[in-house]
Design an enzyme around this catalytic site. Sequence first.
Site, PDB file in Angstrom:
ATOM      1  N   HIS A  58      35.227  37.215  37.546  1.00  0.00           N
ATOM      2  CA  HIS A  58      36.213  36.216  36.937  1.00  0.00           C
ATOM      3  C   HIS A  58      36.583  35.305  38.294  1.00  0.00           C
ATOM      4  O   HIS A  58      36.886  35.949  39.262  1.00  0.00           O
ATOM      5  CB  HIS A  58      37.583  36.996  36.228  1.00  0.00           C
ATOM      6  CG  HIS A  58      38.532  37.665  37.167  1.00  0.00           C
ATOM      7  ND1 HIS A  58      39.578  37.061  37.783  1.00  0.00           N
ATOM      8  CD2 HIS A  58      38.749  39.044  37.363  1.00  0.00           C
ATOM      9  CE1 HIS A  58      40.297  37.774  38.517  1.00  0.00           C
ATOM     10  NE2 HIS A  58      40.048  39.086  38.082  1.00  0.00           N
TER      11      HIS A  58
ATOM     12  N   ASP B 273      40.972  39.413  44.631  1.00  0.00           N
ATOM     13  CA  ASP B 273      40.465  39.310  43.334  1.00  0.00           C
ATOM     14  C   ASP B 273      40.720  38.053  42.625  1.00  0.00           C
ATOM     15  O   ASP B 273      41.940  37.340  42.507  1.00  0.00           O
ATOM     16  CB  ASP B 273      41.645  40.249  42.709  1.00  0.00           C
ATOM     17  CG  ASP B 273      41.899  40.540  41.120  1.00  0.00           C
ATOM     18  OD1 ASP B 273      40.724  40.367  40.397  1.00  0.00           O
ATOM     19  OD2 ASP B 273      43.144  40.959  40.715  1.00  0.00           O
TER      20      ASP B 273
ATOM     21  N   GLU C 286      40.567  35.590  33.009  1.00  0.00           N
ATOM     22  CA  GLU C 286      40.571  36.901  32.610  1.00  0.00           C
ATOM     23  C   GLU C 286      41.934  37.358  33.021  1.00  0.00           C
ATOM     24  O   GLU C 286      42.278  38.401  32.499  1.00  0.00           O
ATOM     25  CB  GLU C 286      39.540  37.480  34.132  1.00  0.00           C
ATOM     26  CG  GLU C 286      39.451  39.050  33.780  1.00  0.00           C
ATOM     27  CD  GLU C 286      40.523  39.955  34.615  1.00  0.00           C
ATOM     28  OE1 GLU C 286      40.408  41.067  34.364  1.00  0.00           O
ATOM     29  OE2 GLU C 286      41.153  39.348  35.282  1.00  0.00           O
ATOM     30  N   GLU C 287      42.693  36.857  33.972  1.00  0.00           N
ATOM     31  CA  GLU C 287      44.062  37.390  34.316  1.00  0.00           C
ATOM     32  C   GLU C 287      45.025  37.207  33.051  1.00  0.00           C
ATOM     33  O   GLU C 287      46.160  37.990  33.171  1.00  0.00           O
ATOM     34  CB  GLU C 287      44.695  36.975  35.648  1.00  0.00           C
ATOM     35  CG  GLU C 287      43.837  37.085  36.833  1.00  0.00           C
ATOM     36  CD  GLU C 287      44.048  38.325  37.410  1.00  0.00           C
ATOM     37  OE1 GLU C 287      44.707  39.422  36.800  1.00  0.00           O
ATOM     38  OE2 GLU C 287      43.360  38.507  38.471  1.00  0.00           O
TER      39      GLU C 287
ATOM     40  N   GLU D 146      34.811  43.865  40.065  1.00  0.00           N
ATOM     41  CA  GLU D 146      36.018  44.027  40.408  1.00  0.00           C
ATOM     42  C   GLU D 146      36.722  44.536  41.518  1.00  0.00           C
ATOM     43  O   GLU D 146      35.961  45.128  42.339  1.00  0.00           O
ATOM     44  CB  GLU D 146      36.907  44.601  39.117  1.00  0.00           C
ATOM     45  CG  GLU D 146      37.265  43.780  37.864  1.00  0.00           C
ATOM     46  CD  GLU D 146      38.312  42.976  37.989  1.00  0.00           C
ATOM     47  OE1 GLU D 146      38.825  42.779  39.114  1.00  0.00           O
ATOM     48  OE2 GLU D 146      38.889  42.235  37.339  1.00  0.00           O
TER      49      GLU D 146
ATOM     50  N   HIS E  33      46.846  42.477  43.654  1.00  0.00           N
ATOM     51  CA  HIS E  33      47.454  41.144  43.224  1.00  0.00           C
ATOM     52  C   HIS E  33      48.351  40.672  44.374  1.00  0.00           C
ATOM     53  O   HIS E  33      49.554  40.354  43.939  1.00  0.00           O
ATOM     54  CB  HIS E  33      48.210  41.620  42.080  1.00  0.00           C
ATOM     55  CG  HIS E  33      47.158  41.289  40.796  1.00  0.00           C
ATOM     56  ND1 HIS E  33      47.765  41.516  39.608  1.00  0.00           N
ATOM     57  CD2 HIS E  33      46.288  41.033  40.615  1.00  0.00           C
ATOM     58  CE1 HIS E  33      46.800  41.231  38.710  1.00  0.00           C
ATOM     59  NE2 HIS E  33      45.590  40.898  39.416  1.00  0.00           N
TER      60      HIS E  33
END
Length: 347
Positions: A70, A189, A219-220, A242, A323
Amino acid sequence: MPNTELYEHLYNEIAQLVMCHSPSGAEREINECLLDRLAALGIDHWQDDADNIVARIPGTGEGAIAITAHKDEIGGIVKDIEPDGRILVRRLGGSYPWIYGEGVVDFLGDHETLSGILSFGSRHVSHESAQKVQQEGKAVTWETAWVETKRSLSALEQAGIRPGTRMVVGKHRKQPYRLGDYIASYTLDNKASVAILLALAEGINTPAKTIYLVFSAKEEVGAIGALYFSHRNRLDALIALEICPLSAEYPIQANDAPVLLSQDKYGLYDEDLNQQLLQAAQARACPIQQAIISGFGSDASIAMTFGHVPKAACLSFPTHNTHGYEIAHLGAIAHCIDILTQYCNDL
């Protein structure tokens, strides 16, 4: 390519991608970069109606596999603008204000990108001030934070800043940092996985099955891009690239060994597909770890949960501070390239 040279190449590649803002649903900067890169490679590619960027490597036989990374990042979304130009923001994806700290953030206006200062208020205060609680063990939240712009409402309006405008950490704070064999940066990410897909676009040759390399959108906020693509294309399997969170609760080491997941919060991954990826790792003499994790989902597990694909897998690289200001071993990222190149060329 020697490790030193390879790691430098990967670091520079990821650094370029990180600097392309791409909050979920406002991914224009990274889209332009990817379209230019794929055009330069001469590979068949397109941008679909869900804002995915898709590259297609035709197979010599029947069937198709999708590998996703993503391209969107977490951030904030404007809720309201006060008369003095102060902007109120809410979360976009799994973001928390304390991760970014006070400092510069960028707003991707309709006409112009403007910066402001994410603010939590002064510390020299008593209990008469609302932010006092932040000094006494309670984490700052989006509801108690704001962004100072020191601009007029008309100036913000002219830039196209409005409710719904996306906010991300300021670009001048995004430049990655090298820690020996590790890269440290916001938005590994999933920009590091985007770098892996670009390497696969160069390294996969005449696979037996058609390979779709999907730089997936949004995606998030629900794997929206991957769900759109997997719903409209018949796939034998979907493999997601990922990050993998490093935490004491998971038996994962912070080193150059990628992590193959067996389960996440959305369910089980396919054991037969995992075995094929393990065989590919063995063929390339790549170290690999295996784990199950809980507070996590991927394009692959979500697509399989919705019944869009019969088989799914997630190959990831161990990452500190997911994150947040993330740290990952460049060797783990490189080994993901090796494993997937071997898998695709051996189909």
